[in-house]
Write an enzyme that holds these catalytic residues in place. Structure first.
Site, PDB file in Angstrom:
ATOM      1  N   GLU A  93       3.268  -3.349   7.528  1.00  0.00           N
ATOM      2  CA  GLU A  93       4.102  -3.438   8.724  1.00  0.00           C
ATOM      3  C   GLU A  93       3.329  -3.808   9.987  1.00  0.00           C
ATOM      4  O   GLU A  93       3.922  -4.035  11.044  1.00  0.00           O
ATOM      5  CB  GLU A  93       4.850  -2.116   8.935  1.00  0.00           C
ATOM      6  N   GLU A 124      -4.779   7.299 -10.972  1.00  0.00           N
ATOM      7  CA  GLU A 124      -5.377   8.128  -9.928  1.00  0.00           C
ATOM      8  C   GLU A 124      -6.644   8.825 -10.384  1.00  0.00           C
ATOM      9  O   GLU A 124      -7.477   9.237  -9.570  1.00  0.00           O
ATOM     10  CB  GLU A 124      -4.364   9.174  -9.424  1.00  0.00           C
TER      11      GLU A 124
END
Length: 309
Positions: A93, A124
């Site tokens: 963004e 992960e």
């Protein structure tokens, strides 16, 4: 199955606050929808209060980010699961909001782009993958790990490698004493506690991380001169809504009428910062352009320079 390094093995099997049961929601399955929403909202409000306690540490991270970018380096986020998705959203963004090129703030997701949309098994836990993803960082870069548990192996690998490469490091976690803390020059360690739904750190832990990282990137962009007053003067008008917003920002920032704002934007080839500098100083966009360029695109500095001449 992913093979973990010895370092990664030491990051597993911890009794973490984020994994404990929350006594306030023990009867969650018996509550009605309104009661569940109220519990979640209260937990989110608590997470925001925890983020507020970290303001001084986040400010240090902001200053490190500004120094990094001014030195020609990049800010790199590293995360897995919800943490990685929050980081990726924030980085994505920054271009439409601040016209920040993609290489300035880069998000690295455990498991790669596919993990943004669906879970990638064991991603992960891959310490070595984190090291690999951070292997191109250097002394001018800033690495920020996001790990709700404070112990995610992928993030640990990334921060370990970043430090070896001479980069500045930061960690955003939701436990008071994160195991990865020793990898970080700047530690932002909230204490969000047990989730309403046990272990679901996309809830208030995610709220905490979103609050921290949004504040970090916004304050960093303000510090880099990407705004004027509280206006998004560096945004990219990629659609009709944003073009209309550019006109409104120009009107609000300079006091000119709509017709003049439209004309100035056209003369400035859509460059809102140039149009705003022109409108405030009374110079034409062509006359104002050299000062804005010399000011590195910072509107306030360009105005000050023109007023001194």
């Amino acid at each position: 199955m992913v093979q973990l390094s010895k370092a990664a093995e030491g990051l597993k099997h911890l009794d973490l606050p984020t994994e404990m049961r929350n006594p306030r929601s023990a009867d969650l399955h018996l509550l009605n929808s309104t009661q569940i929403i109220e519990l979640i909202n209260e937990a989110d409000a608590f997470a925001i209060s925890e983020a507020a306690k970290q303001a001084a540490h986040v400010a240090r991270l902001v200053e490190a980010g500004i120094a990094t970018i001014n030195a020609g380096g990049s800010v790199h986020y590293f995360g897995a699961g919800t943490s990685g998705r929050i980081a990726t959203q924030d980085a994505a963004e920054l271009y439409p909001t601040f016209h920040s090129p993609a290489h300035v703030v880069v998000a690295h997701m455990a498991g790669g782009p596919a993990a943004l949309l669906t879970s990638v098994e064991n991603a992960e836990d891959d310490f070595e993958a984190g090291r690999l993803d951070a292997s191109k960082l250097g002394p001018n870069d800033l690495a920020i790990g996001l790990a709700a548990s404070g112990r995610t192996p992928y993030v640990g690998g990334a921060l370990e490698m970043a430090k070896e490469q001479g980069a500045t490091t930061g960690l955003v976690s939701c436990v008071p004493a994160p195991q990865l803390g020793h990898y970080a020059d700047i530690n932002i360690a909230g204490d969000t506690g047990p989730e309403i739904l046990t272990g679901s750190t996309r809830l208030k832990a995610g709220t905490f991380q979103k609050a921290v990282i949004s504040a970090f990137s916004t304050a960093m962009m303000v510090g880099l001169g990407k705004t004027y007053s509280n206006l998004m003067v560096s945004m990219v008008a990629t659609n009709e809504k944003l073009h209309s917003r550019s006109i409104r920002i120009l009107m609000e920032g300079s006091g000119v009428e709509k017709d003049d704002a439209v004309s100035l934007l056209e003369q400035s080839s859509g460059d809102l910062k140039l149009a705003l500098t022109s409108a405030i100083t009374g110079l034409s966009p062509k006359e104002a352009a050299p000062a804005l360029e010399e000011a590195g695109g910072v509107v306030q500095l360009a105005i000050e320079k023109i007023n001194q001449e």
